[in-house]
Design a protein around this motif. Structure first.
Motif, PDB file in Angstrom:
ATOM      1  N   ILE A   1     -13.227  21.285   6.399  1.00  0.00           N
ATOM      2  CA  ILE A   1     -14.159  22.201   5.394  1.00  0.00           C
ATOM      3  C   ILE A   1     -13.352  22.369   4.086  1.00  0.00           C
ATOM      4  N   MET A   2     -12.069  22.311   3.977  1.00  0.00           N
ATOM      5  CA  MET A   2     -11.281  22.255   2.749  1.00  0.00           C
ATOM      6  C   MET A   2     -11.314  20.849   1.962  1.00  0.00           C
TER       7      MET A   2
ATOM      8  N   ILE B   1      -4.233  21.032   1.441  1.00  0.00           N
ATOM      9  CA  ILE B   1      -4.688  20.375   2.363  1.00  0.00           C
ATOM     10  C   ILE B   1      -3.663  19.445   2.925  1.00  0.00           C
ATOM     11  N   GLU B   2      -2.792  18.903   2.109  1.00  0.00           N
ATOM     12  CA  GLU B   2      -1.685  18.086   2.592  1.00  0.00           C
ATOM     13  C   GLU B   2      -0.575  18.856   3.395  1.00  0.00           C
TER      14      GLU B   2
ATOM     15  N   GLU C   1      -6.885  27.655  18.675  1.00  0.00           N
ATOM     16  CA  GLU C   1      -6.346  27.888  17.211  1.00  0.00           C
ATOM     17  C   GLU C   1      -6.190  26.391  16.579  1.00  0.00           C
ATOM     18  N   GLN C   2      -5.791  25.443  17.249  1.00  0.00           N
ATOM     19  CA  GLN C   2      -5.752  24.082  16.814  1.00  0.00           C
ATOM     20  C   GLN C   2      -7.085  23.593  16.178  1.00  0.00           C
ATOM     21  N   GLU C   3      -8.120  23.890  16.953  1.00  0.00           N
ATOM     22  CA  GLU C   3      -9.506  23.245  16.673  1.00  0.00           C
ATOM     23  C   GLU C   3      -9.728  24.150  15.630  1.00  0.00           C
TER      24      GLU C   3
ATOM     25  N   LYS D   1      -8.213  22.413  12.630  1.00  0.00           N
ATOM     26  CA  LYS D   1      -8.548  21.278  12.270  1.00  0.00           C
ATOM     27  C   LYS D   1     -10.111  21.343  11.608  1.00  0.00           C
ATOM     28  N   GLU D   2     -10.808  22.184  12.014  1.00  0.00           N
ATOM     29  CA  GLU D   2     -12.032  22.484  11.306  1.00  0.00           C
ATOM     30  C   GLU D   2     -11.717  23.013   9.653  1.00  0.00           C
TER      31      GLU D   2
END
Length: 62
Positions: free
Chosen positions: A49-50, A19-20, A39-41, A44-45
């Motif tokens: 979720i992570m 995540i970091e 791909e950016q979205e 971010k999604e």
């Protein structure tokens, strides 16, 4: 801490690191701005979720 909780803790540590790294890529890496908006979205999604998954692991460890 028993084996079950140790495995969860290790999984959480690994996930937090991922995540970091993903967060740093999204927030600080100029390359992120050059990739396709879809791909950016998705990235971010994925981060969202992570993060939710990591929060669930934290609750299970408690």
């Amino acid at each position: 801490m028993n084996n079950y909780k140790l495995r969860l803790q290790k999984e959480l540590e690994d996930l937090d690191l991922k995540i970091e790294k993903l967060n740093n890529f999204i927030e600080k890496n100029e390359i992120f701005k050059t990739i396709d908006l879809k791909e950016q979205e998705l990235l971010k999604e994925q981060r969202e979720i992570m993060t939710k998954y990591a929060n669930i692991l934290r609750k299970r460890i408690k």
